[in-house]
Write a protein that holds these residues in place. Sequence first.
Motif, PDB file in Angstrom:
ATOM      1  N   LEU A   1     -26.499  -5.309  36.263  1.00 38.95           N
ATOM      2  CA  LEU A   1     -25.072  -5.606  36.220  1.00 38.95           C
ATOM      3  C   LEU A   1     -24.823  -7.112  36.294  1.00 38.95           C
ATOM      4  O   LEU A   1     -23.924  -7.644  35.639  1.00 38.95           O
ATOM      5  N   ILE A   2     -25.639  -7.810  37.086  1.00 45.90           N
ATOM      6  CA  ILE A   2     -25.476  -9.252  37.246  1.00 45.90           C
ATOM      7  C   ILE A   2     -25.716  -9.955  35.911  1.00 45.90           C
ATOM      8  O   ILE A   2     -24.935 -10.820  35.486  1.00 45.90           O
ATOM      9  N   ALA A   3     -26.813  -9.584  35.253  1.00 43.37           N
ATOM     10  CA  ALA A   3     -27.134 -10.199  33.968  1.00 43.37           C
ATOM     11  C   ALA A   3     -26.086  -9.860  32.912  1.00 43.37           C
ATOM     12  O   ALA A   3     -25.688 -10.710  32.111  1.00 43.37           O
ATOM     13  N   LEU A   4     -25.612  -8.619  32.910  1.00 46.46           N
ATOM     14  CA  LEU A   4     -24.608  -8.224  31.935  1.00 46.46           C
ATOM     15  C   LEU A   4     -23.282  -8.928  32.198  1.00 46.46           C
ATOM     16  O   LEU A   4     -22.549  -9.255  31.258  1.00 46.46           O
ATOM     17  N   SER A   5     -22.968  -9.164  33.454  1.00 46.72           N
ATOM     18  CA  SER A   5     -21.764  -9.908  33.775  1.00 46.72           C
ATOM     19  C   SER A   5     -21.838 -11.325  33.211  1.00 46.72           C
ATOM     20  O   SER A   5     -20.849 -11.852  32.681  1.00 46.72           O
ATOM     21  N   ARG A   6     -23.013 -11.914  33.325  1.00 48.22           N
ATOM     22  CA  ARG A   6     -23.209 -13.281  32.808  1.00 48.22           C
ATOM     23  C   ARG A   6     -22.961 -13.348  31.302  1.00 48.22           C
ATOM     24  O   ARG A   6     -22.513 -14.366  30.781  1.00 48.22           O
ATOM     25  N   HIS A   7     -23.213 -12.230  30.592  1.00 46.62           N
ATOM     26  CA  HIS A   7     -23.083 -12.219  29.128  1.00 46.62           C
ATOM     27  C   HIS A   7     -22.231 -11.027  28.674  1.00 46.62           C
ATOM     28  O   HIS A   7     -22.511 -10.426  27.651  1.00 46.62           O
ATOM     29  N   ARG A   8     -21.188 -10.735  29.429  1.00 47.55           N
ATOM     30  CA  ARG A   8     -20.428  -9.514  29.094  1.00 47.55           C
ATOM     31  C   ARG A   8     -19.667  -9.631  27.784  1.00 47.55           C
ATOM     32  O   ARG A   8     -19.427  -8.623  27.116  1.00 47.55           O
ATOM     33  N   GLU A   9     -19.273 -10.842  27.400  1.00 50.23           N
ATOM     34  CA  GLU A   9     -18.566 -10.982  26.129  1.00 50.23           C
ATOM     35  C   GLU A   9     -19.481 -10.630  24.957  1.00 50.23           C
ATOM     36  O   GLU A   9     -19.070  -9.945  24.013  1.00 50.23           O
ATOM     37  N   GLU A  10     -20.732 -11.111  25.019  1.00 49.04           N
ATOM     38  CA  GLU A  10     -21.682 -10.802  23.943  1.00 49.04           C
ATOM     39  C   GLU A  10     -21.934  -9.299  23.843  1.00 49.04           C
ATOM     40  O   GLU A  10     -21.958  -8.735  22.751  1.00 49.04           O
ATOM     41  N   PHE A  11     -22.100  -8.651  25.000  1.00 50.53           N
ATOM     42  CA  PHE A  11     -22.408  -7.215  24.969  1.00 50.53           C
ATOM     43  C   PHE A  11     -21.171  -6.377  24.649  1.00 50.53           C
ATOM     44  O   PHE A  11     -21.291  -5.303  24.050  1.00 50.53           O
TER      45      PHE A  11
END
Length: 422
Positions: free
Chosen positions: A93-103
């Motif tokens: 979740l931490i990593a996805l938060s860092r790049h949530r726009e891309e995902f």
Amino acid sequence: MADGADPGRRYRVLLTEASSASAREVLTVLGRRRHEVGVMDSGGLNFTALSRWVKRRHPSPRFSADPERYLDALYQVLTHSSYDILLPTHEQLIALSRHREEFSRLGVGLAVPGFEAVRTAQDKAAAVRLFAELGLPQPDTALVADESELLAQTGRLPAYVKLPVATSSRGVWRVADPAQLSGTAALPQVREVFARGGEVLVQRALPGPIVMAQALFDRGSLVGAHTVLRKREGVQGSASSKVSLDLPEVHRHLAELGGALDWHGPLSVDAVLDERHRTVHHIDVNPRLVEPVNAELAGTDLVQRWLALSCGAQLGPPPRARAGVRTHMLLMAVVRHAEVGRGRRAILTELARAAAGRGWYEGSQEELLPLRADPAGALLLGAISGCLLLSPRLWRRLAGSGAPAHALSPEGWRRLTEPRAY
């Protein structure tokens, strides 16, 4: 993906890892409701192994070793596979938060908070400051920036010394006397934090059992909450027996915390319960959903609400759970006996009591490896129990000493805080 979620629909769901207890329990809830589940699998021994509910396994790098390579692999899977929803079951979740726009541009349902909120929740020093600002109860805690400050904390003993970024009970040491405090101050991990200009926590140890609270937020509004009491400790600080609680105070604290962070998605908090006054002192916060089966059995299905939230559905207030629902993790209890040196007789006795439904197992349901619903779990339980009966010392090899594959290491945290683009 269209907004909203159909409660009767079977979704294609991808879990971000395969090895944690939380992933196993999310899988159980999804499997019982006949959703189609895939997992990102970095190999090795894991709790989802052989489960009939895993439809697809996608090989991936170990998240703990290199979160950037892991993100690349996850991105490729989502690009070339047809999943409706992505559920980050651990610190992915931490990593996805860092790049949530891309995902988010991939069109898959995903509920994660902004990265600034995650920075506060993941960094224990920042979380302590936030709890203080909000007036939420926590133990007496000092934030120390060098070895001399740490050695001066003898007045707070017994205490827990905590690294600012740690997971799965690693990076936390209980210190009872000045000699242990001195030994902890000399640890390489502690000295590295000081060398980088960070702060270490010294938190006074409080008597009382541990309360584990789980929550879901929709852009700062509490839409799901559940609280359990850890009745019995499992291996490496886990819970081998739990019972659901009705503690409205904790839910109020969760609402304040999530509102202050404008949190979106799952969040969990641990606290120490003062049983006499029914009050709590918060000791940890985790940016993820921790072991949700007790919530499901108590009538607060956080996983189903998580699916709906990920699809953009509007959720009402959290449903109220039934108090007194008992669950257990037999495997955690078995390995705990080996961890503390109780030996083969204690392991055999534990297995016998579980089989007969006596003691802790009377009126309790298995939450980690539900053997009747997913029989392959018996192979994992049997294999690990057999190894420990052969040699109880094998628990260290089975549990591991480094960061689990699904967890975020301090080095991984540093990498995620550096700029990166896809």
